[in-house]
Design a protein around this motif. Structure first.
Motif, mmCIF file in Angstrom:
data_model
loop_
_atom_site.group_PDB
_atom_site.id
_atom_site.type_symbol
_atom_site.label_atom_id
_atom_site.label_comp_id
_atom_site.label_asym_id
_atom_site.label_seq_id
_atom_site.Cartn_x
_atom_site.Cartn_y
_atom_site.Cartn_z
ATOM 1 N N ASP A 10 1.097 -8.881 3.708
ATOM 2 C CA ASP A 10 2.569 -9.177 3.066
ATOM 3 C C ASP A 10 3.168 -7.787 2.456
ATOM 4 O O ASP A 10 2.184 -6.958 1.974
ATOM 5 C CB ASP A 10 2.333 -10.139 1.869
ATOM 6 C CG ASP A 10 3.742 -10.375 1.197
ATOM 7 O OD1 ASP A 10 4.036 -9.906 0.232
ATOM 8 O OD2 ASP A 10 4.440 -11.219 1.644
ATOM 9 N N GLU A 11 4.277 -7.638 2.687
ATOM 10 C CA GLU A 11 4.874 -6.430 2.393
ATOM 11 C C GLU A 11 4.706 -5.908 0.799
ATOM 12 O O GLU A 11 4.432 -4.795 0.747
ATOM 13 C CB GLU A 11 6.341 -6.343 2.512
ATOM 14 C CG GLU A 11 7.076 -4.973 2.640
ATOM 15 C CD GLU A 11 8.629 -5.046 3.033
ATOM 16 O OE1 GLU A 11 9.073 -4.043 2.764
ATOM 17 O OE2 GLU A 11 8.839 -5.999 3.538
ATOM 18 N N SER A 12 4.463 -6.896 0.047
ATOM 19 C CA SER A 12 4.311 -6.486 -1.363
ATOM 20 C C SER A 12 2.956 -5.696 -1.515
ATOM 21 O O SER A 12 2.517 -5.118 -2.620
ATOM 22 C CB SER A 12 4.653 -7.572 -2.422
ATOM 23 O OG SER A 12 3.501 -8.519 -2.107
ATOM 24 N N LEU A 13 1.850 -6.179 -0.591
ATOM 25 C CA LEU A 13 0.715 -5.350 -0.640
ATOM 26 C C LEU A 13 0.141 -4.282 0.218
ATOM 27 O O LEU A 13 -0.600 -3.862 0.260
ATOM 28 C CB LEU A 13 -0.368 -6.506 -0.268
ATOM 29 C CG LEU A 13 -0.272 -7.915 -0.979
ATOM 30 C CD1 LEU A 13 -1.250 -8.942 -0.700
ATOM 31 C CD2 LEU A 13 -0.326 -7.722 -2.615
ATOM 32 N N TRP A 14 1.383 -3.745 0.817
ATOM 33 C CA TRP A 14 1.305 -2.681 1.732
ATOM 34 C C TRP A 14 0.669 -1.249 0.882
ATOM 35 O O TRP A 14 -0.211 -0.667 1.576
ATOM 36 C CB TRP A 14 2.506 -1.815 2.241
ATOM 37 C CG TRP A 14 2.943 -2.971 3.223
ATOM 38 C CD1 TRP A 14 2.404 -4.155 3.781
ATOM 39 C CD2 TRP A 14 4.181 -2.832 4.373
ATOM 40 N NE1 TRP A 14 3.111 -4.913 4.977
ATOM 41 C CE2 TRP A 14 4.344 -4.043 4.959
ATOM 42 C CE3 TRP A 14 5.082 -1.734 4.351
ATOM 43 C CZ2 TRP A 14 5.092 -4.116 6.098
ATOM 44 C CZ3 TRP A 14 6.155 -2.149 5.353
ATOM 45 C CH2 TRP A 14 6.068 -3.114 6.341
ATOM 46 N N PRO A 15 0.946 -1.070 -0.358
ATOM 47 C CA PRO A 15 0.043 -0.044 -0.917
ATOM 48 C C PRO A 15 -1.208 -0.014 -1.086
ATOM 49 O O PRO A 15 -2.108 0.957 -0.976
ATOM 50 C CB PRO A 15 0.639 0.031 -2.352
ATOM 51 C CG PRO A 15 2.237 -0.537 -2.294
ATOM 52 C CD PRO A 15 1.906 -1.729 -1.339
ATOM 53 N N ALA A 34 6.311 -1.358 10.935
ATOM 54 C CA ALA A 34 5.173 -2.149 11.771
ATOM 55 C C ALA A 34 4.689 -3.325 10.937
ATOM 56 O O ALA A 34 5.231 -3.874 10.008
ATOM 57 C CB ALA A 34 4.102 -1.130 11.689
ATOM 58 N N GLN A 35 4.060 -4.115 11.915
ATOM 59 C CA GLN A 35 3.259 -5.268 11.262
ATOM 60 C C GLN A 35 1.885 -4.652 10.934
ATOM 61 O O GLN A 35 1.262 -4.002 11.610
ATOM 62 C CB GLN A 35 2.916 -6.190 12.392
ATOM 63 C CG GLN A 35 4.150 -7.244 12.725
ATOM 64 C CD GLN A 35 3.626 -8.119 13.904
ATOM 65 O OE1 GLN A 35 2.521 -8.442 14.063
ATOM 66 N NE2 GLN A 35 4.524 -8.324 14.951
ATOM 67 N N LEU A 36 1.542 -4.799 9.324
ATOM 68 C CA LEU A 36 0.334 -4.251 9.001
ATOM 69 C C LEU A 36 -0.678 -5.576 8.981
ATOM 70 O O LEU A 36 -0.459 -6.651 8.614
ATOM 71 C CB LEU A 36 0.551 -3.876 7.856
ATOM 72 C CG LEU A 36 1.664 -2.677 7.616
ATOM 73 C CD1 LEU A 36 1.551 -2.011 6.206
ATOM 74 C CD2 LEU A 36 1.249 -1.648 8.668
ATOM 75 N N TRP A 37 -1.833 -5.299 9.493
ATOM 76 C CA TRP A 37 -2.930 -6.370 9.911
ATOM 77 C C TRP A 37 -4.286 -5.828 8.975
ATOM 78 O O TRP A 37 -4.673 -4.648 9.153
ATOM 79 C CB TRP A 37 -3.088 -6.587 11.266
ATOM 80 C CG TRP A 37 -2.158 -7.429 11.730
ATOM 81 C CD1 TRP A 37 -0.739 -7.045 12.329
ATOM 82 C CD2 TRP A 37 -1.929 -8.840 12.035
ATOM 83 N NE1 TRP A 37 -0.239 -8.011 12.857
ATOM 84 C CE2 TRP A 37 -0.818 -9.247 12.530
ATOM 85 C CE3 TRP A 37 -2.971 -9.797 11.727
ATOM 86 C CZ2 TRP A 37 -0.299 -10.579 12.923
ATOM 87 C CZ3 TRP A 37 -2.754 -11.328 11.796
ATOM 88 C CH2 TRP A 37 -1.364 -11.432 12.600
#
Length: 135
Positions: A10-15, A34-37
């Motif tokens: 989820d974008e909020s967890l990208w950090p 990007a999609q981050l997996w």
């Protein structure tokens, strides 16, 4: 040990993904478009980025916690990330990783979009790098 969960971050967890990369002295970073997996066993134990590029996707930033390598985590994370992708996927890697990616269906030296070919050429000036593709 708890099971490993594979999911898009989820974008909020990208950090947290950037923190994972830094904690392993990696210069990789998340990319906004990007999609981050990630693979998680409580905390992130592996990560990758799947960036849209002309006519397909560019897989970058694949990293597994060194203490958990050789357990199939990278392959399972890639399978989860690519499950619904029906466009070509390209990646650049060190030559010694060619077999790893071939075992996952990638082929060596695919036709690349012009922008990707130029990027590979720039990267290859400073370190050995090959292109792999999944079509």
């Amino acid at each position: 040990m708890p099971d490993i969960l594979y999911s898009q971050l989820d974008e909020s967890l990208w950090p947290l993904m950037n923190k994972f990369y830094r904690s392993h002295q990696s210069s990789m970073k998340t990319v906004r478009e990007a999609q981050l997996w990630v693979a998680r066993r409580g905390e992130i134990v592996a990560a990758l980025c799947l960036r849209p590029v002309s006519g397909g996707h560019w897989l970058t930033g694949l990293l597994v916690d060194p203490g958990l390598r050789e357990q199939g985590i990278a392959g399972q994370l890639m399978a989860a990330a690519l499950k619904d992708v029906d466009e070509p996927v390209w990646l650049f890697c060190h030559p010694e990783l060619r077999g790893f990616y071939e075992r996952r269906g990638f082929s060596f030296d695919p036709a690349l979009p012009q922008a990707m070919a130029e990027r590979l050429s720039r990267y290859a000036r400073s370190k050995p790098m090959i292109a792999m593709g999944l079509v």
